[in-house]
Design an enzyme around this catalytic site. Structure first.
Site, PDB file in Angstrom:
ATOM      1  N   ASN A 152       8.174 -12.245  23.037  1.00  0.00           N
ATOM      2  CA  ASN A 152       7.430 -12.251  24.360  1.00  0.00           C
ATOM      3  C   ASN A 152       7.849 -12.675  25.406  1.00  0.00           C
ATOM      4  O   ASN A 152       7.390 -12.493  26.571  1.00  0.00           O
ATOM      5  CB  ASN A 152       5.937 -12.706  23.842  1.00  0.00           C
ATOM      6  CG  ASN A 152       5.919 -14.276  23.646  1.00  0.00           C
ATOM      7  OD1 ASN A 152       7.238 -14.755  23.165  1.00  0.00           O
ATOM      8  ND2 ASN A 152       4.708 -14.929  23.583  1.00  0.00           N
ATOM      9  N   LYS A 175      19.697 -16.172  16.991  1.00  0.00           N
ATOM     10  CA  LYS A 175      19.024 -14.733  16.700  1.00  0.00           C
ATOM     11  C   LYS A 175      17.831 -14.524  17.527  1.00  0.00           C
ATOM     12  O   LYS A 175      16.741 -14.733  17.100  1.00  0.00           O
ATOM     13  CB  LYS A 175      18.725 -14.842  15.266  1.00  0.00           C
ATOM     14  CG  LYS A 175      18.434 -13.483  14.421  1.00  0.00           C
ATOM     15  CD  LYS A 175      17.486 -13.591  13.491  1.00  0.00           C
ATOM     16  CE  LYS A 175      15.928 -13.185  13.872  1.00  0.00           C
ATOM     17  NZ  LYS A 175      15.835 -11.903  14.404  1.00  0.00           N
ATOM     18  N   GLY A 228       7.905 -18.767  17.154  1.00  0.00           N
ATOM     19  CA  GLY A 228       7.327 -17.638  16.708  1.00  0.00           C
ATOM     20  C   GLY A 228       5.790 -17.866  16.063  1.00  0.00           C
ATOM     21  O   GLY A 228       5.267 -18.988  16.590  1.00  0.00           O
ATOM     22  N   SER A 229       5.450 -17.107  15.222  1.00  0.00           N
ATOM     23  CA  SER A 229       4.192 -17.327  14.539  1.00  0.00           C
ATOM     24  C   SER A 229       4.115 -18.463  13.535  1.00  0.00           C
ATOM     25  O   SER A 229       5.042 -18.986  12.979  1.00  0.00           O
ATOM     26  CB  SER A 229       3.766 -15.974  13.704  1.00  0.00           C
ATOM     27  OG  SER A 229       4.603 -15.989  12.663  1.00  0.00           O
ATOM     28  N   GLY A 233       6.710 -20.042  11.031  1.00  0.00           N
ATOM     29  CA  GLY A 233       7.206 -21.459  11.020  1.00  0.00           C
ATOM     30  C   GLY A 233       6.921 -22.329   9.652  1.00  0.00           C
ATOM     31  O   GLY A 233       7.852 -23.232   9.359  1.00  0.00           O
ATOM     32  N   CYS A 284       1.909 -17.102  23.880  1.00  0.00           N
ATOM     33  CA  CYS A 284       1.309 -18.053  22.965  1.00  0.00           C
ATOM     34  C   CYS A 284       0.447 -19.021  23.933  1.00  0.00           C
ATOM     35  O   CYS A 284      -0.530 -19.432  23.222  1.00  0.00           O
ATOM     36  CB  CYS A 284       2.656 -19.048  22.768  1.00  0.00           C
ATOM     37  SG  CYS A 284       3.320 -19.544  24.112  1.00  0.00           S
ATOM     38  N   GLU A 384      -5.529 -16.045  15.900  1.00  0.00           N
ATOM     39  CA  GLU A 384      -4.643 -15.843  16.840  1.00  0.00           C
ATOM     40  C   GLU A 384      -4.626 -14.148  16.754  1.00  0.00           C
ATOM     41  O   GLU A 384      -4.057 -13.582  15.712  1.00  0.00           O
ATOM     42  CB  GLU A 384      -3.373 -16.192  16.865  1.00  0.00           C
ATOM     43  CG  GLU A 384      -2.475 -15.665  18.179  1.00  0.00           C
ATOM     44  CD  GLU A 384      -1.047 -16.432  17.857  1.00  0.00           C
ATOM     45  OE1 GLU A 384      -0.371 -16.261  16.992  1.00  0.00           O
ATOM     46  OE2 GLU A 384      -0.685 -16.961  19.109  1.00  0.00           O
ATOM     47  N   GLU A 463       9.361 -28.458  24.057  1.00  0.00           N
ATOM     48  CA  GLU A 463      10.590 -27.778  24.831  1.00  0.00           C
ATOM     49  C   GLU A 463      10.456 -28.301  26.058  1.00  0.00           C
ATOM     50  O   GLU A 463       9.479 -28.851  26.682  1.00  0.00           O
ATOM     51  CB  GLU A 463      10.455 -26.333  24.628  1.00  0.00           C
ATOM     52  CG  GLU A 463      10.312 -25.873  23.324  1.00  0.00           C
ATOM     53  CD  GLU A 463      11.180 -24.715  22.918  1.00  0.00           C
ATOM     54  OE1 GLU A 463      12.552 -25.219  22.508  1.00  0.00           O
ATOM     55  OE2 GLU A 463      10.899 -23.571  22.700  1.00  0.00           O
TER      56      GLU A 463
HETATM   57  P1  NAD Z   1       7.665 -13.994  14.220  1.00  0.00           P
HETATM   58  O1  NAD Z   1       7.314 -15.170  13.766  1.00  0.00           O
HETATM   59  O2  NAD Z   1       7.286 -12.586  13.847  1.00  0.00           O
HETATM   60  O3  NAD Z   1       9.114 -13.737  14.677  1.00  0.00           O
HETATM   61  C1  NAD Z   1       9.799 -14.815  15.402  1.00  0.00           C
HETATM   62  C2  NAD Z   1      11.117 -14.999  15.361  1.00  0.00           C
HETATM   63  O4  NAD Z   1      11.313 -15.386  13.906  1.00  0.00           O
HETATM   64  C3  NAD Z   1      11.888 -13.461  15.252  1.00  0.00           C
HETATM   65  O5  NAD Z   1      13.226 -13.587  15.677  1.00  0.00           O
HETATM   66  C4  NAD Z   1      11.930 -13.024  13.654  1.00  0.00           C
HETATM   67  O6  NAD Z   1      12.898 -12.016  13.161  1.00  0.00           O
HETATM   68  C5  NAD Z   1      12.073 -14.505  13.016  1.00  0.00           C
HETATM   69  N1  NAD Z   1      11.830 -14.511  11.532  1.00  0.00           N
HETATM   70  C6  NAD Z   1      10.892 -13.823  10.818  1.00  0.00           C
HETATM   71  N2  NAD Z   1      10.718 -14.263   9.691  1.00  0.00           N
HETATM   72  C7  NAD Z   1      11.733 -15.204   9.351  1.00  0.00           C
HETATM   73  C8  NAD Z   1      12.064 -16.097   8.544  1.00  0.00           C
HETATM   74  N3  NAD Z   1      11.844 -15.768   7.036  1.00  0.00           N
HETATM   75  N4  NAD Z   1      13.048 -16.721   8.627  1.00  0.00           N
HETATM   76  C9  NAD Z   1      13.826 -17.001   9.786  1.00  0.00           C
HETATM   77  N5  NAD Z   1      13.413 -16.229  10.824  1.00  0.00           N
HETATM   78  C10 NAD Z   1      12.402 -15.428  10.752  1.00  0.00           C
HETATM   79  O7  NAD Z   1       6.927 -14.067  15.979  1.00  0.00           O
HETATM   80  P2  NAD Z   1       7.084 -12.811  17.088  1.00  0.00           P
HETATM   81  O8  NAD Z   1       5.775 -12.011  16.757  1.00  0.00           O
HETATM   82  O9  NAD Z   1       8.149 -12.430  17.479  1.00  0.00           O
HETATM   83  O10 NAD Z   1       6.156 -13.809  18.132  1.00  0.00           O
HETATM   84  C11 NAD Z   1       4.697 -13.907  18.431  1.00  0.00           C
HETATM   85  C12 NAD Z   1       4.394 -15.241  17.875  1.00  0.00           C
HETATM   86  O11 NAD Z   1       5.228 -16.299  18.462  1.00  0.00           O
HETATM   87  C13 NAD Z   1       2.899 -15.547  18.200  1.00  0.00           C
HETATM   88  O12 NAD Z   1       2.294 -16.430  17.300  1.00  0.00           O
HETATM   89  C14 NAD Z   1       3.082 -16.529  19.430  1.00  0.00           C
HETATM   90  O13 NAD Z   1       1.869 -17.539  19.715  1.00  0.00           O
HETATM   91  C15 NAD Z   1       4.160 -17.193  18.986  1.00  0.00           C
HETATM   92  N6  NAD Z   1       4.934 -18.018  20.312  1.00  0.00           N
HETATM   93  C16 NAD Z   1       4.921 -19.304  20.323  1.00  0.00           C
HETATM   94  C17 NAD Z   1       5.289 -19.904  21.579  1.00  0.00           C
HETATM   95  C18 NAD Z   1       4.977 -21.470  21.849  1.00  0.00           C
HETATM   96  O14 NAD Z   1       5.780 -22.192  22.513  1.00  0.00           O
HETATM   97  N7  NAD Z   1       4.434 -22.105  21.057  1.00  0.00           N
HETATM   98  C19 NAD Z   1       5.952 -19.242  22.513  1.00  0.00           C
HETATM   99  C20 NAD Z   1       5.912 -17.698  22.269  1.00  0.00           C
HETATM  100  C21 NAD Z   1       5.554 -17.080  21.141  1.00  0.00           C
END
Ligand code: NAD
Length: 494
Positions: A152, A175, A228-229, A233, A284, A384, A463
């Site tokens: 995003n 990555k 990420g999600s 995480g 997010c 979410e 961050e």
């Molecule tokens: P996602 O968790 O699907 O993916 C994020 C990253 O993780 C991608 O690069 C993906 O390829 C990688 N990934 C997926 N599975 C993995 C695994 N098993 N091991 C290691 N890496 C893996 O998230 P998304 O759909 O790209 O982003 C949306 C999410 O990110 C939402 O939940 C949003 O709230 C969150 N987000 C949080 C912040 C913050 O600062 N808190 C900022 C932006 C987005």
């Protein structure tokens, strides 16, 4: 025009050893093929980590002010290429150009901040408890950092991680999310053009399972930074916990805007419109809950719905567009799935389904949606959704608004609209979030302040700002005893 892109490993642009690729298409128009990117595997990760280990040995003795000077050049090049990168980011992730320009600007601001940090990686010199003894600390780089980012903020989030990592003297394996590989590619081009040595930065494209997981599990990657999600995480956290790695997690949110009767209603309406539907709700920090005082609910909602209906959907590259598409079909199906829940838990006042019409057929568009009558604790109030869906709730006393705000598992940001300074300070103190805004929407981070959330949004790191430099460096304590005698701490001085 589409192109074949490569990984950056070992100081060179190379294909995946698997020989496989994946397509990257425009979410506003899936007939627009942006390019093919390497579908990498653990073998590519292995080569990248080995190269980054060599890069680390080269980079760590580079004086920090010199590393900062290179980051200053990165900021300059990003400034020159701002429009090109913003357009590429909109083309591959959909949000409007105004927002991707902001995304790049955040990267520029982060670069200039990191550049100055090269002259400010302070340690402490403190008095020793013993005579003729010197005591001080300094900050050391750690090693290879695994950087895993979401779709995003395809430029800003990688810069939040990679600039401080580099300023502190580490090497990185990056990555990017598989939906935004092109922005990741352009970013690494800029780093190299500015003078970051080839083996200090590695770019490995591919999926989370095939690239992200082996990167997290690699024994020579002692630092992992993930955004990420919350579900992803958790998996990463388990691995890093087992392997004793340093880990920064920035994850999901369920952010609320609270509006009191003494608020400037125009301001509050502007705030919720931008907070809930900017980036198509895929931030997010997106406002996904609107908490209205019961006395203002009816008028506020009526005007809000009128404005939401006027939002123009379309390709983010067109200046007439207010709201772009969702990132992919899976995201649209997820949001659509919540519409069933919405109809069971509340009243859908506008939107409620995929958007169709002129220019929208080829993309993942979804109508901006407002759901009224949502009850605290329900799925719509706590989960979410990550799309253009706003859940409206009411409260009587401010205490109740605080309770509703706090009763979700996430804790990223919150916003309160009021003209009462006492309420404002109570909000700062009592809302369980990493960030609270008064009279401003739930979104909008400044590069020189720490950013992050509490509870299941994060794991305690931040961050941005000055705090992130702690994460990417190790404190070393140094004592020098020039007394010429054995001095035993806690023994000889008492
Ligand atoms: P996602 O968790 O699907 O993916 C994020 C990253 O993780 C991608 O690069 C993906 O390829 C990688 N990934 C997926 N599975 C993995 C695994 N098993 N091991 C290691 N890496 C893996 O998230 P998304 O759909 O790209 O982003 C949306 C999410 O990110 C939402 O939940 C949003 O709230 C969150 N987000 C949080 C912040 C913050 O600062 N808190 C900022 C932006 C987005």
């Amino acid at each position: 025009m589409s192109q074949d892109f490569l990984n950056h490993v070992g100081g060179e642009w190379v294909p995946s050893r698997s020989g496989r690729t994946f397509e990257n298409r425009n979410p506003a128009d899936t007939s627009d093929l942006i390019g093919r990117f390497p579908r990498s595997t653990a073998e590519d990760v292995e080569a990248a980590v080995q190269s980054a280990r060599r890069g680390f040995e080269e980079w760590r003795p580079t004086p920090a002010p010199e590393r900062g000077a290179i980051l200053k050049r990165v900021g300059d090049i990003l400034t020159e290429r701002k429009e090109e990168i913003a357009r590429a980011a909109t083309r591959e992730m959909g949000k409007v150009l105004l927002e991707t320009r902001g995304d790049v600007q955040e990267g520029i601001d982060t670069a200039y901040y990191a550049a100055t940090e090269g002259r400010r990686l302070f340690g402490h010199t403190v008095p020793s408890e013993l005579r003729n003894k010197w005591a001080m600390t300094y900050r050391r780089p750690i090693g290879v950092c695994g950087i895993i980012t979401p779709f995003n903020f395809p430029l800003a989030i990688p810069t939040w991680k990679i600039f401080p990592a580099l300023a502190c003297g580490n090497a990185v394996v990056f990555k990017p999310a598989e939906d935004v590989p092109h922005t990741g590619h352009l970013f690494v081009e800029v780093l190299l053009e500015a003078g970051v040595p080839g083996e200090v930065v590695q770019l490995v494209h591919g999926t989370g399972e095939e690239v992200g997981a082996p990167l997290v599990e690699h024994p020579h990657v002692p630092v992992v930074s993930f955004t990420g999600s919350t579900d992803t995480g958790r998996i990463i956290g388990e691995t890093c916990g087992r392997m004793h790695k340093r880990l920064s997690l920035e994850m999901g949110g369920k952010n609320a805007q609270i509006v009191l009767p003494d608020a400037d209603m125009e301001l509050a309406l502007d705030g919720v419109l931008w907070g809930a539907f900017g980036t198509t709700g895929q931030r997010c920090t997106a406002t996904s809950r609107l908490l209205l005082h019961e006395s203002i609910h009816d008028d506020f909602v009526q005007e809000l719905v009128r404005r939401v209906r006027e939002l123009r959907l379309g390709n983010g590259l067109e200046s007439s567009t207010d709201v772009g598409p969702l990132i992919n079909e899976a995201a649209r199906e997820k949001v659509q799935g919540y519409m069933e829940v919405a109809r069971g838990e509340g009243t859908v006042l506008c939107g409620g389904g995929p958007a169709s019409g002129d220019g929208l057929e080829g993309g993942f568009f979804f109508q901006p949606t407002v759901v009224d009558g949502v009850r605290p604790g329900s799925r719509l109030a706590t989960e979410e959704i990550f799309g253009p869906v706003l859940s409206v709730m009411t409260f009587g006393e401010f205490d109740e608004a605080i309770r509703i705000n706090n009763e979700v598992r996430y804790g990223l940001s919150s916003a309160v609209y009021t003209s009462d300074v006492q309420v404002a300070f109570r909000a700062f103190q009592e809302l369980d979030n990493g960030i609270t805004y008064v009279n401003a929407p739930t979104i909008g981070a400044e590069a020189h302040l720490p950013f992050g959330g509490v509870k299941e949004t994060g794991n305690g790191h931040r961050e941005g700002g000055w705090e992130v430099y702690e994460f990417y460096s190790e404190t070393k304590v140094c004592y020098l005893d020039y007394s010429g005698a054995l001095q035993r701490a806690q023994i000889d001085n008492y």
